[in-house]
Write a protein that holds these residues in place. Structure first.
Motif, PDB file in Angstrom:
ATOM      1  N   UNK A 257       0.607  -1.245  -0.063  1.00  0.00           N
ATOM      2  CA  UNK A 257      -0.104   0.054  -0.242  1.00  0.00           C
ATOM      3  C   UNK A 257       0.763   1.272   0.258  1.00  0.00           C
ATOM      4  N   UNK A 258       2.003   1.080   0.486  1.00  0.00           N
ATOM      5  CA  UNK A 258       2.831   2.253   0.681  1.00  0.00           C
ATOM      6  C   UNK A 258       3.760   2.567  -0.649  1.00  0.00           C
TER       7      UNK A 258
ATOM      8  N   UNK B  92     -15.099  -8.091 -13.651  1.00  0.00           N
ATOM      9  CA  UNK B  92     -14.876  -8.233 -12.125  1.00  0.00           C
ATOM     10  C   UNK B  92     -15.754  -9.624 -11.592  1.00  0.00           C
ATOM     11  N   UNK B  93     -15.156 -10.490 -10.872  1.00  0.00           N
ATOM     12  CA  UNK B  93     -15.626 -11.623 -10.625  1.00  0.00           C
ATOM     13  C   UNK B  93     -16.032 -11.486  -8.921  1.00  0.00           C
ATOM     14  N   UNK B  94     -15.069 -11.157  -8.076  1.00  0.00           N
ATOM     15  CA  UNK B  94     -15.255 -11.275  -6.759  1.00  0.00           C
ATOM     16  C   UNK B  94     -14.364 -10.470  -5.913  1.00  0.00           C
ATOM     17  N   UNK B  95     -14.713 -10.056  -4.573  1.00  0.00           N
ATOM     18  CA  UNK B  95     -13.701  -9.277  -3.716  1.00  0.00           C
ATOM     19  C   UNK B  95     -12.858 -10.139  -3.050  1.00  0.00           C
ATOM     20  N   UNK B  96     -11.244 -10.061  -2.999  1.00  0.00           N
ATOM     21  CA  UNK B  96     -10.792 -10.804  -2.198  1.00  0.00           C
ATOM     22  C   UNK B  96     -10.756 -10.512  -0.806  1.00  0.00           C
ATOM     23  N   UNK B  97     -11.191 -11.358   0.332  1.00  0.00           N
ATOM     24  CA  UNK B  97     -11.227 -10.644   1.842  1.00  0.00           C
ATOM     25  C   UNK B  97      -9.591 -10.990   2.380  1.00  0.00           C
ATOM     26  N   UNK B  98      -8.888 -11.591   1.741  1.00  0.00           N
ATOM     27  CA  UNK B  98      -7.386 -11.580   2.172  1.00  0.00           C
ATOM     28  C   UNK B  98      -6.644 -11.708   1.199  1.00  0.00           C
ATOM     29  N   UNK B  99      -5.110 -11.519   1.417  1.00  0.00           N
ATOM     30  CA  UNK B  99      -4.240 -11.599   0.525  1.00  0.00           C
ATOM     31  C   UNK B  99      -4.196 -12.962  -0.245  1.00  0.00           C
ATOM     32  N   UNK B 100      -4.259 -12.802  -1.584  1.00  0.00           N
ATOM     33  CA  UNK B 100      -4.127 -13.995  -2.426  1.00  0.00           C
ATOM     34  C   UNK B 100      -2.554 -13.959  -3.130  1.00  0.00           C
ATOM     35  N   UNK B 101      -1.974 -15.044  -2.692  1.00  0.00           N
ATOM     36  CA  UNK B 101      -0.493 -15.235  -3.202  1.00  0.00           C
ATOM     37  C   UNK B 101      -0.099 -16.576  -3.453  1.00  0.00           C
ATOM     38  N   UNK B 102       0.700 -16.695  -4.242  1.00  0.00           N
ATOM     39  CA  UNK B 102       1.113 -18.044  -4.635  1.00  0.00           C
ATOM     40  C   UNK B 102       2.614 -18.247  -4.057  1.00  0.00           C
ATOM     41  N   UNK B 103       3.456 -17.715  -4.547  1.00  0.00           N
ATOM     42  CA  UNK B 103       5.018 -17.979  -4.348  1.00  0.00           C
ATOM     43  C   UNK B 103       5.351 -18.638  -3.098  1.00  0.00           C
ATOM     44  N   UNK B 104       5.885 -19.626  -3.056  1.00  0.00           N
ATOM     45  CA  UNK B 104       6.787 -20.519  -1.659  1.00  0.00           C
ATOM     46  C   UNK B 104       6.605 -21.649  -1.890  1.00  0.00           C
ATOM     47  N   UNK B 105       7.612 -22.513  -1.449  1.00  0.00           N
ATOM     48  CA  UNK B 105       7.565 -24.067  -1.458  1.00  0.00           C
ATOM     49  C   UNK B 105       6.333 -24.754  -1.227  1.00  0.00           C
TER      50      UNK B 105
ATOM     51  N   UNK C 171       2.748 -16.234 -10.946  1.00  0.00           N
ATOM     52  CA  UNK C 171       1.462 -15.776 -10.559  1.00  0.00           C
ATOM     53  C   UNK C 171       1.565 -14.811  -9.825  1.00  0.00           C
ATOM     54  N   UNK C 172       0.808 -13.762  -9.910  1.00  0.00           N
ATOM     55  CA  UNK C 172       0.515 -12.558  -9.151  1.00  0.00           C
ATOM     56  C   UNK C 172      -0.099 -12.497  -7.898  1.00  0.00           C
ATOM     57  N   UNK C 173       0.296 -11.548  -6.984  1.00  0.00           N
ATOM     58  CA  UNK C 173      -0.497 -11.415  -5.775  1.00  0.00           C
ATOM     59  C   UNK C 173      -1.598 -10.355  -5.973  1.00  0.00           C
ATOM     60  N   UNK C 174      -2.538 -10.573  -4.913  1.00  0.00           N
ATOM     61  CA  UNK C 174      -3.587  -9.450  -5.000  1.00  0.00           C
ATOM     62  C   UNK C 174      -3.906  -9.051  -3.297  1.00  0.00           C
ATOM     63  N   UNK C 175      -4.174  -7.906  -3.211  1.00  0.00           N
ATOM     64  CA  UNK C 175      -4.268  -7.390  -1.809  1.00  0.00           C
ATOM     65  C   UNK C 175      -5.684  -7.486  -1.189  1.00  0.00           C
ATOM     66  N   UNK C 176      -6.047  -7.751  -0.004  1.00  0.00           N
ATOM     67  CA  UNK C 176      -7.128  -7.903   0.342  1.00  0.00           C
ATOM     68  C   UNK C 176      -8.006  -6.737   0.046  1.00  0.00           C
ATOM     69  N   UNK C 177      -9.245  -6.786  -0.243  1.00  0.00           N
ATOM     70  CA  UNK C 177     -10.235  -5.767  -0.685  1.00  0.00           C
ATOM     71  C   UNK C 177     -10.447  -5.558  -2.247  1.00  0.00           C
TER      72      UNK C 177
END
Length: 639
Positions: free
Chosen positions: A118-119, A437-450, A480-486
Motif C-alpha cells: 500500500x505504501x 470483475x468476479x469477486x472481492x478478495x477478503x485476504x491476501x491472494x498469493x502463490x509463491x513459496x515452497x 502468478x501475481x498477488x492480490x491485496x485484500x479488498x
C-alpha cells in the motif's frame, strides 16, 4: 555520504572480478544519496565501466505493473542451507541490515508485504521497463555501449500471451530492444509456433544445450518444418544445434561473448509432445568445449552465460566450469540483491546473479574493460517501482491496441479439440474479457513459496467442487501475481495464475500408493541435494489431504502421516480415491479448462457483498526445518 544507516550492509564494496582485482567496485543499486526513502533518484546509476548489460528474466508475460509477494518459504537443504537465495523474510532483512518498512524489504522479501504494498505500490510493467532501459542506456553513453538480454519465461503467463501464442511478448521484446534471449516456457507452444515467433523476434534466440534429436536429423518432416520457417531450428546440422549456441557482440568496441543456456529439464517438466524434435540438458562438458572454442577463435573481453538453469544449478555450474566471467540467471524467480561470487576450478571468480520475476527487477551490470581485458564488474539490481516511473508512450500505445483485439474462432486456448477455444468469448475484446470483475478478495491472494498459498488453495477448492473429488492436485508453479485484500478478483487475475497451453483438467481414480508416489517424486524434484537433479519448481499443491514432509530425508521417506481430510482417516495404499487436477505433463485430458472452472467457482461462492469466502490454507506439517533460514512466519506446523 550515506544518510540511511540501515543500508550499511548493502553499501559494502565487495570487489570480485574475473581478474581477481576490481577497479570499479559494485554497490547495491539503492545506495544512492537521496533525501527520502522513496525517490526516483534510485535510478541514477552512473556508468562504471565501458560496457553495460541490462538483464530481465521470468517476466511471465506480465504487461502491466503487479503486486508480487516474495516467498516466506524457500528452504535450502544440504549445502544450500542458510545461503542465498534460501534466506527469507526477517532472516533476509537481518542479513542485509535493512528495516522491515524499507523499500528494499518490500522489493526483496515478504515482510510487512500488505502494508508496504500500500505504501510503495505495484512493481514491474513493460511500459516502466522500457522507460528504465532507455534511461540506463543514456547513462551508459548510448545504446551502442549496452547489451539487452532476457533470460526466458517471457512469452507465457497471461491470457494475451496464450491467445496470441506468445506473439504479443515477441512484439513487446522488439519494442524493449531485447537483443538476446534464451527460454523455457517459450517451448510450450508448438514447434511451429515457436519457430514462427523466433522469425518475428528482432534479436537472437540462443541455447547451446538445445539439440536436434537424431531421428529428426534424418527425417524429412523436420527439414520441411525448418524450411517453412526460413531455417529457424537448424543452426548447425553437424553439431545438432537447433539454435545459435552463442553470439559475439561488439559493444563499445569490445568483443563480448554470450552463451545461451535454456532450461535443461524442459522435456521433463513440460509436455514433451510440444517439442518432439529437440532434447535438452545441462551439458556441462559441451559448455566447457564452447568456452574453449570462444577463447581460441574470438578472444573476447568477457564471456557471459545467459542462463535459465535456476539459481542453485548456476551456483554449482559456476564452481565446475572455468572461463565464465558471470552468469545472468533465471528460472527460480529469486530476486537476489547482490551477486554471489563463485570460485571456479582455475581459481578465478564467476559472479552469479538472478533478476527475480514478473518484471520486478532489472539487472544492471557494468564491465570495466581496458586493453581488451576485463578488469572489474559493477552489478546493481534496479527494482521497478510503478509510482516512480513514467510509462513509455510507445509501449502504452501498443498495450492499448492489444486490449482492443477481438477474441475469435482462431484463438487457441488449449491443445484439446474439445476446448480449442471458448465460444462464450467470441466477439469480445481482450480488455472486455479480462477486466470482468468476479469477486472481492477478503485476504491476501498469493502463490509463491515452497508449499501452499491462498491462490493455490482457491484453485484446489475449485477442482474439488467441480469434480466432487477426494483429492485435488495443482502444480507448484512459481509464476502468478498477488492480490491485496479488498481488491476485485478479475478474469485477468485468474488467467495470471492459470494461463498455460495445457490447461485441461481431469478426474480419475488413483490408489493411495499412487498419490503418495506423486508427493514423493515432486518433493524429490524440489529437495534433492544435487541441484543438477532439481526441477526448480515448488511442491505440488494439494487439496483434500494433509501430510508431513521431511525435506532432508531420502526419496521415499519424505512424506508421512498422510490423512484424507473429508474422513479424517489415514491414506491407505490400496484404497481407491477420486483425484482431480490440471496441467498434466503426459497425455492430456479433456476436462474443462482450469480458468473456466476457477471463474465459475468464484461466481458461485461469493456472497451478497461480492466477497469470496476463502477456505483455510491446507499447509503441510514441515519436519526438521525449525531453524532453517529459508522459512519464516509459516502458518502451518513446524516440528
Amino acid at each position: 555520504m550515506i544518510n540511511n544507516p540501515s543500508r550499511r550492509a548493502l553499501l559494502k564494496s565487495i570487489g570480485y572480478a574475473a581478474t581477481g582485482s576490481l577497479a570499479s567496485p559494485f554497490v547495491y543499486s539503492l545506495a544512492q544519496d537521496f533525501e527520502s526513502n522513496f525517490s526516483e533518484r534510485i535510478y541514477e546509476i552512473p556508468m562504471a565501466g565501458k560496457v553495460r548489460l541490462l538483464h530481465t528474466t521470468d517476466i511471465h508475460a506480465q504487461l502491466y505493473p503487479v503486486y508480487f509477494r516474495e516467498p516466506n518459504v524457500n528452504l535450502g537443504v544440504g549445502t544450500t542451507q542458510g545461503k542465498l537465495p534460501h534466506v527469507v523474510g526477517p532472516n533476509l532483512t537481518k542479513k542485509l541490515s535493512i528495516t522491515d518498512d524499507s523499500l528494499e524489504a518490500y522489493a526483496y522479501t515478504c515482510v510487512n508485504f500488505e502494508e508496504n504494498a500500500l505504501r510503495f505500490g505495484k512493481m514491474g510493467g513493460v511500459g516502466n521497463i522500457k522507460t528504465l532501459f532507455e534511461k540506463f542506456r543514456k547513462q551508459a553513453g548510448g545504446v551502442e555501449n549496452t547489451l539487452t538480454l532476457d533470460g526466458g519465461d517471457l512469452w507465457q503467463g497471461s491470457a494475451t500471451s496464450l491467445w496470441t501464442r506468445g506473439r504479443d511478448m515477441v512484439e513487446v521484446s522488439n519494442l524493449l530492444g531485447v537483443q538476446l534471449m534464451t527460454g523455457h516456457w517459450e517451448f510450450t507452444y508448438t514447434e511451429a509456433e515457436f519457430l514462427s515467433n523466433i522469425n518475428h523476434f528482432d534479436g537472437d534466440f540462443i541455447g547451446h544445450n538445445v539439440k536436434i534429436k537424431e531421428d529428426s536429423l534424418f527425417g524429412e518432416s523436420y527439414y520441411e518444418l525448418v524450411k517453412k520457417y526460413r531455417g529457424a531450428g537448424l543452426f548447425d546440422e553437424d553439431r545438432s544445434h537447433a539454435f545459435k549456441p552463442y553470439v559475439i557482440k561488439i559493444v563499445a568496441g569490445e568483443k563480448i561473448a554470450i552463451i545461451g543456456q535454456a532450461f535443461p529439464r524442459t522435456a521433463n517438466a513440460n509436455p514433451p509432445g510440444f517439442i518432439p524434435d529437440w532434447s535438452f540438458g545441462i551439458r556441462e562438458d559441451e559448455l566447457t568445449d564452447i568456452i574453449k572454442e570462444i577463447k581460441e577463435i574470438h578472444n573476447p573481453a568477457a564471456i557471459i552465460l545467459l542462463s535459465h538453469n535456476g539459481m542453485d544449478v548456476d551456483l554449482k555450474l559456476a564452481s565446475q566450469v572455468s572461463g565464465l566471467d558471470t552468469i545472468l540467471g533465471g528460472h527460480t524467480h529469486d530476486g537476489v540483491p547482490l551477486p554471489i561470487p563463485v570460485t571456479n576450478p582455475e581459481g578465478a571468480v564467476c559472479l552469479v546473479t538472478n533478476a527475480g520475476s514478473n518484471g520486478k527487477f532489472i539487472g544492471v551490470m557494468d564491465m570495466d574493460i581496458r586493453d581488451g581485458q576485463l578488469k572489474g564488474i559493477k552489478y546493481e539490481m534496479a527494482p521497478v517501482f510503478d509510482n516512480l516511473i513514467k510509462d513509455a508512450p510507445e509501449m502504452m500505445s501498443y498495450l492499448t491496441d492489444l486490449g482492443r483485439r477481438v477474441y475469435d474462432e482462431n484463438i487457441v486456448e488449449s491443445r484439446s479439440k474439445t476446448y480449442h477455444y471458448n465460444k462464450a468469448r467470441i466477439g469480445k475484446t481482450f480488455s472486455q474479457i479480462l477486466n470482468e470483475k468476479l469477486a472481492i478478495a477478503p485476504d491476501l491472494l498469493y502463490r509463491r513459496g515452497n508449499f501452499m498459498g491462498s491462490w493455490d488453495q482457491l484453485i484446489c477448492s475449485a477442482l474439488t467442487y467441480e469434480y466432487s473429488s477426494d483429492i485435488s492436485f495443482s502444480p507448484g508453479f512459481r509464476w502468478g501475481t498477488s492480490l491485496l485484500p479488498g481488491q476485485w478478483i478479475t478474469m485477468q487475475d485468474v488467467m495470471n495464475q492459470c494461463a498455460v497451453t495445457y490447461g485441461e483438467t481431469y478426474i480419475q481414480e488413483m490408489k493411495g500408493k499412487q498419490v503418495l508416489g506423486i508427493l514423493e517424486q515432486v518433493a524429490d524434484n524440489l529437495f534433492e541435494p544435487d541441484s543438477y537433479l532439481q526441477s526448480g519448481g515448488d511442491m505440488v499443491r494439494v487439496g483434500g489431504l494433509k501430510y508431513t514432509i521431511s525435506p532432508e530425508s531420502e526419496l521415499g521417506e519424505r512424506i508421512t502421516d498422510v490423512v484424507i481430510l473429508s474422513s479424517n482417516k489415514p491414506l491407505v495404499a490400496n484404497d481407491v480415491y477420486k483425484v482431480s487436477g490440471w496441467a498434466v505433463v503426459g497425455d492430456h485430458p479433456s476436462g474443462r479448462l482450469i480458468w473456466d472452472i476457477v471463474k465459475d467457482y468464484i461466481l458461485r461462492h461469493k456472497n451478497k457483498e461480492n466477497i469470496l469466502p476463502l477456505e483455510p490454507i491446507n499447509h503441510p506439517t514441515i519436519k526438521g526445518m525449525i531453524s532453517n533460514e529459508g522459512i519464516s512466519g509459516y502458518q502451518g506446523e513446524l516440528i
